[in-house]
Motif scaffolding. Structure first.
Motif, PDB file in Angstrom:
ATOM      1  N   ALA A 124       1.849 -58.508  54.589  1.00 30.06           N
ATOM      2  CA  ALA A 124       2.301 -57.322  54.577  1.00 30.06           C
ATOM      3  C   ALA A 124       3.112 -57.345  53.512  1.00 30.06           C
ATOM      4  CB  ALA A 124       3.314 -56.958  56.002  1.00 30.06           C
ATOM      5  N   ALA A 125       3.560 -57.949  52.787  1.00 31.74           N
ATOM      6  CA  ALA A 125       4.478 -58.071  51.681  1.00 31.74           C
ATOM      7  C   ALA A 125       3.792 -57.915  50.113  1.00 31.74           C
ATOM      8  CB  ALA A 125       4.331 -59.605  51.570  1.00 31.74           C
ATOM      9  N   VAL A 126       2.202 -58.026  50.839  1.00 31.01           N
ATOM     10  CA  VAL A 126       1.443 -57.920  49.643  1.00 31.01           C
ATOM     11  C   VAL A 126       0.971 -56.326  49.485  1.00 31.01           C
ATOM     12  CG1 VAL A 126      -1.385 -58.194  48.431  1.00 31.01           C
ATOM     13  CG2 VAL A 126       0.106 -60.039  49.368  1.00 31.01           C
ATOM     14  N   ASN A 127       0.561 -56.014  51.235  1.00 27.97           N
ATOM     15  CA  ASN A 127       0.862 -54.287  51.110  1.00 27.97           C
ATOM     16  C   ASN A 127       2.000 -53.830  50.483  1.00 27.97           C
ATOM     17  OD1 ASN A 127      -0.654 -52.547  51.810  1.00 27.97           O
ATOM     18  ND2 ASN A 127      -0.594 -51.904  53.540  1.00 27.97           N
ATOM     19  N   LEU A 128       3.047 -54.636  50.592  1.00 23.52           N
ATOM     20  CA  LEU A 128       4.337 -53.333  49.546  1.00 23.52           C
ATOM     21  C   LEU A 128       3.888 -53.533  48.377  1.00 23.52           C
ATOM     22  CD1 LEU A 128       6.584 -54.269  53.160  1.00 23.52           C
ATOM     23  CD2 LEU A 128       5.666 -51.672  53.101  1.00 23.52           C
ATOM     24  N   ALA A 129       4.049 -54.272  48.694  1.00 21.80           N
ATOM     25  CA  ALA A 129       3.702 -54.631  46.892  1.00 21.80           C
ATOM     26  C   ALA A 129       3.168 -53.811  46.126  1.00 21.80           C
ATOM     27  CB  ALA A 129       3.751 -56.751  46.573  1.00 21.80           C
ATOM     28  N   ARG A 130       2.350 -53.468  46.508  1.00 18.16           N
ATOM     29  CA  ARG A 130       1.338 -52.969  45.845  1.00 18.16           C
ATOM     30  C   ARG A 130       1.482 -51.320  45.387  1.00 18.16           C
ATOM     31  NH1 ARG A 130      -3.649 -51.790  49.993  1.00 18.16           N
ATOM     32  NH2 ARG A 130      -4.339 -54.411  49.458  1.00 18.16           N
ATOM     33  N   SER A 131       3.111 -50.533  46.229  1.00 17.99           N
ATOM     34  CA  SER A 131       3.923 -49.258  45.558  1.00 17.99           C
ATOM     35  C   SER A 131       4.754 -50.207  44.279  1.00 17.99           C
ATOM     36  CB  SER A 131       4.653 -49.365  46.570  1.00 17.99           C
ATOM     37  OG  SER A 131       5.402 -50.308  47.179  1.00 17.99           O
ATOM     38  N   ALA A 132       4.895 -51.243  44.270  1.00 15.88           N
ATOM     39  CA  ALA A 132       5.883 -51.129  42.684  1.00 15.88           C
ATOM     40  C   ALA A 132       4.593 -52.232  41.157  1.00 15.88           C
ATOM     41  CB  ALA A 132       6.841 -52.477  43.451  1.00 15.88           C
ATOM     42  N   ILE A 133       3.379 -52.399  42.171  1.00 13.49           N
ATOM     43  CA  ILE A 133       3.539 -53.272  41.186  1.00 13.49           C
ATOM     44  C   ILE A 133       2.557 -52.823  40.189  1.00 13.49           C
ATOM     45  CG2 ILE A 133       0.204 -53.798  41.595  1.00 13.49           C
ATOM     46  CD1 ILE A 133       1.517 -56.509  43.027  1.00 13.49           C
ATOM     47  N   ASP A 134       2.460 -51.255  39.819  1.00 14.03           N
ATOM     48  CA  ASP A 134       1.980 -51.024  39.512  1.00 14.03           C
ATOM     49  C   ASP A 134       2.786 -50.025  38.016  1.00 14.03           C
ATOM     50  OD1 ASP A 134       1.703 -49.674  41.787  1.00 14.03           O
ATOM     51  OD2 ASP A 134       1.264 -47.836  40.828  1.00 14.03           O
ATOM     52  N   ARG A 135       4.257 -50.252  38.436  1.00 16.15           N
ATOM     53  CA  ARG A 135       4.692 -49.551  37.906  1.00 16.15           C
ATOM     54  C   ARG A 135       6.233 -50.783  37.267  1.00 16.15           C
ATOM     55  NH1 ARG A 135       6.849 -46.093  42.144  1.00 16.15           N
ATOM     56  NH2 ARG A 135       5.793 -44.585  41.875  1.00 16.15           N
ATOM     57  N   ARG A 136       6.136 -51.499  35.849  1.00 11.29           N
ATOM     58  CA  ARG A 136       6.341 -52.420  35.016  1.00 11.29           C
ATOM     59  C   ARG A 136       7.954 -52.661  35.052  1.00 11.29           C
ATOM     60  NH1 ARG A 136       4.585 -54.501  29.773  1.00 11.29           N
ATOM     61  NH2 ARG A 136       2.665 -53.873  30.990  1.00 11.29           N
ATOM     62  N   PRO A 137       8.767 -52.030  35.772  1.00  9.68           N
ATOM     63  CA  PRO A 137      10.146 -51.941  35.625  1.00  9.68           C
ATOM     64  C   PRO A 137      10.485 -52.389  37.131  1.00  9.68           C
ATOM     65  CG  PRO A 137      10.411 -49.820  34.751  1.00  9.68           C
ATOM     66  CD  PRO A 137       8.657 -50.307  34.645  1.00  9.68           C
ATOM     67  N   GLU A 138       9.971 -51.701  38.344  1.00 11.66           N
ATOM     68  CA  GLU A 138       9.749 -52.464  39.516  1.00 11.66           C
ATOM     69  C   GLU A 138       9.229 -54.396  39.295  1.00 11.66           C
ATOM     70  OE1 GLU A 138       9.379 -49.326  39.265  1.00 11.66           O
ATOM     71  OE2 GLU A 138       9.443 -48.153  40.528  1.00 11.66           O
ATOM     72  N   MET A 139       8.506 -54.189  39.116  1.00 12.12           N
ATOM     73  CA  MET A 139       7.696 -55.146  38.981  1.00 12.12           C
ATOM     74  C   MET A 139       8.820 -56.365  38.332  1.00 12.12           C
ATOM     75  SD  MET A 139       4.941 -56.398  39.972  1.00 12.12           S
ATOM     76  CE  MET A 139       3.985 -58.168  39.040  1.00 12.12           C
ATOM     77  N   VAL A 140       9.298 -56.271  37.142  1.00 15.32           N
ATOM     78  CA  VAL A 140      10.483 -57.061  36.653  1.00 15.32           C
ATOM     79  C   VAL A 140      11.827 -57.592  37.800  1.00 15.32           C
ATOM     80  CG1 VAL A 140      12.353 -57.232  34.613  1.00 15.32           C
ATOM     81  CG2 VAL A 140      10.110 -56.399  34.014  1.00 15.32           C
ATOM     82  N   LEU A 141      11.804 -56.434  38.349  1.00 10.51           N
ATOM     83  CA  LEU A 141      12.885 -56.400  39.273  1.00 10.51           C
ATOM     84  C   LEU A 141      12.637 -57.429  40.533  1.00 10.51           C
ATOM     85  CD1 LEU A 141      14.747 -52.861  39.118  1.00 10.51           C
ATOM     86  CD2 LEU A 141      15.522 -54.754  38.850  1.00 10.51           C
ATOM     87  N   ALA A 142      11.300 -57.209  40.887  1.00  8.75           N
ATOM     88  CA  ALA A 142      10.793 -57.551  41.805  1.00  8.75           C
ATOM     89  C   ALA A 142      11.056 -59.537  41.832  1.00  8.75           C
ATOM     90  CB  ALA A 142       9.749 -57.231  42.786  1.00  8.75           C
ATOM     91  N   VAL A 143      10.448 -59.744  40.350  1.00 11.42           N
ATOM     92  CA  VAL A 143      10.656 -61.290  39.973  1.00 11.42           C
ATOM     93  C   VAL A 143      11.701 -61.277  40.076  1.00 11.42           C
ATOM     94  CG1 VAL A 143       9.588 -62.577  38.539  1.00 11.42           C
ATOM     95  CG2 VAL A 143       8.089 -60.473  39.199  1.00 11.42           C
ATOM     96  N   ALA A 144      13.144 -61.054  39.295  1.00  9.19           N
ATOM     97  CA  ALA A 144      14.025 -61.287  39.242  1.00  9.19           C
ATOM     98  C   ALA A 144      14.477 -61.444  40.650  1.00  9.19           C
ATOM     99  CB  ALA A 144      15.608 -59.662  38.503  1.00  9.19           C
ATOM    100  N   ALA A 145      14.530 -60.641  41.152  1.00  9.38           N
ATOM    101  CA  ALA A 145      14.948 -60.531  42.781  1.00  9.38           C
ATOM    102  C   ALA A 145      14.601 -61.722  43.782  1.00  9.38           C
ATOM    103  CB  ALA A 145      14.554 -59.587  43.428  1.00  9.38           C
ATOM    104  N   LEU A 146      13.164 -62.275  43.711  1.00 10.73           N
ATOM    105  CA  LEU A 146      12.630 -63.449  43.849  1.00 10.73           C
ATOM    106  C   LEU A 146      13.378 -64.241  43.563  1.00 10.73           C
ATOM    107  CD1 LEU A 146       9.717 -64.276  46.116  1.00 10.73           C
ATOM    108  CD2 LEU A 146       9.102 -64.975  43.147  1.00 10.73           C
ATOM    109  N   ILE A 147      13.625 -64.552  42.237  1.00 10.52           N
ATOM    110  CA  ILE A 147      13.763 -65.977  41.681  1.00 10.52           C
ATOM    111  C   ILE A 147      15.740 -65.952  41.979  1.00 10.52           C
ATOM    112  CG2 ILE A 147      15.008 -67.004  39.821  1.00 10.52           C
ATOM    113  CD1 ILE A 147      12.693 -65.691  38.580  1.00 10.52           C
ATOM    114  N   ALA A 148      16.175 -64.962  42.418  1.00 13.02           N
ATOM    115  CA  ALA A 148      17.737 -64.949  41.883  1.00 13.02           C
ATOM    116  C   ALA A 148      18.048 -65.390  43.875  1.00 13.02           C
ATOM    117  CB  ALA A 148      18.425 -63.641  42.384  1.00 13.02           C
ATOM    118  N   SER A 149      16.925 -64.946  44.944  1.00 11.78           N
ATOM    119  CA  SER A 149      17.180 -65.576  46.243  1.00 11.78           C
ATOM    120  C   SER A 149      16.399 -66.499  45.872  1.00 11.78           C
ATOM    121  CB  SER A 149      16.345 -64.037  47.176  1.00 11.78           C
ATOM    122  OG  SER A 149      16.980 -64.829  48.578  1.00 11.78           O
TER     123      SER A 149
END
Lengths: 177, 173
Positions: A124-149
């Protein structure tokens, strides 16, 4: 949508193992992938709002989606469906506390249902990530959120608000990306 | 301690921790085990474990604690105490819907979506650390991933077939 149908969807989610993430995984399959009731973006936005509400995230998500599908009655149907399986099994096992405490069954769950439930979560995480993956700013925020958490244990509500504010200041509507 | 006091504590701790079960445990331990001495550490851990191995929300352990102290009414009221704050979602969602078309809000939404994806992955990794601890659990995990993504089985089969294989493996080894 009928209340019975809403109850049924959330009852299935309430049967999921693995806590909130397990429920998220089943809900994503039921309302996004299979039935197309809400879009991936709406689902993720509801999830984000749910994390800001000061209680269990999936409880808030059930209220949010239940309300959209069936008004106030929809929220009650969704919450009942979501919590009934947990309530009945938790209270049942608590009543049987003394008898069950030492059985081997508990140990077996760690090599059976729990890892299987985790696979649903990852899918499910991979499936939901598809909506963010093709846009660079969202990807950057996703990675930043992952690291922060994960590494710095920053409160999720703070991560979401900071990321949202960052988006409001720096990003326009999705079409411009 | 009265049932009202217990429900009050659950409401308070739930709001303080945003319903995060594992974070709530030390607070409950401090007040119910060390402070008032109405529960033992073992009972608290049992309640927590039961909620983790049963389906549904992990914060259902408050129902278990309620049951230990006050029977069925305790279980029902404690469960209600962690559900009712969920209704804060309605004004939040409504306000959000009103503002949605504003440019700043669509940027805010994009930020939220990005962070949500990251947080879901972070939570998955933490969950994997806790539950993928033996070779058997890894085998079940990989089989279930294949069933869910490549074979696209339905949810129940994804859970049951790999679980059954895990059960057989653990009986053989």
């Amino acid at each position: 949508m009928s209340l019975g149908r809403i109850f049924w969807i959330f009852f299935r989610a309430g049967l999921a193992f693995g806590g909130g993430l397990g429920i998220l995984a089943v809900l994503e399959r039921e309302v996004v992938t299979r039935r197309h009731i809400v879009t991936r973006e709406e689902f993720l936005t509801t999830y984000a709002l749910g994390r800001i509400v000061p209680t269990g995230t999936m409880t808030a998500v059930a209220v949010g989606i239940g309300h959209r599908l069936g008004g106030f009655g929809g929220t009650v149907a969704a919450l009942l469906g979501l919590t009934l399986p947990a309530f009945v099994s938790t209270v049942g096992l608590t009543a049987a506390y003394r008898q069950l405490q030492d059985t081997r069954g508990f140990a077996l769950l760690s090599v059976t249902l729990l890892p299987a439930a985790l696979s649903l979560v990852v899918a499910a995480a991979v499936n939901l990530a598809r909506s963010a993956i093709d846009r660079r700013p969202e990807m950057v925020l996703a990675v930043a959120a992952l690291i922060a958490s994960l590494l710095f244990h920053v409160n999720p509500a703070i991560i979401l608000l900071a990321s949202g504010l960052g988006g409001a200041l720096l990003l326009g509507p999705p079409t411009s990306a | 301690m009265t049932l009202g006091q217990l429900v009050g504590l659950v409401l308070l701790f739930n709001a303080m921790t945003f319903g995060n079960g594992p974070v709530m445990i030390p607070l409950l331990r401090e007040s119910l085990v060390s402070g008032r001495g109405v529960l033992t550490t073992d009972e608290l851990l049992y309640a927590f474990t039961v909620a983790r191995i049963t389906p549904g929300p992990a914060n259902s352990y408050v129902a278990s604690i309620g049951y230990m102290l006050f029977g069925l009414p305790g279980a029902a009221l404690c469960a209600l105490a962690v559900v009712v704050p969920g209704y804060l979602m309605l004004p939040l969602q409504y306000g959000y819907g009103l503002l949605r078309s504003a440019r700043a809000v669509s940027g805010f939404t994009r930020g939220l979506i990005g962070a949500s994806v990251g947080l879901i992955f972070a939570a998955s990794i933490e969950m994997a650390r806790g539950s993928l601890t033996t070779p058997g659990s890894w085998i079940v995990f990989v089989l279930a991933i294949v069933a869910a993504t490549v074979l696209r089985w339905n949810t129940l089969l994804v859970l049951l077939v790999p679980s059954a294989i895990g059960l057989m493996l653990s009986a053989l080894l």
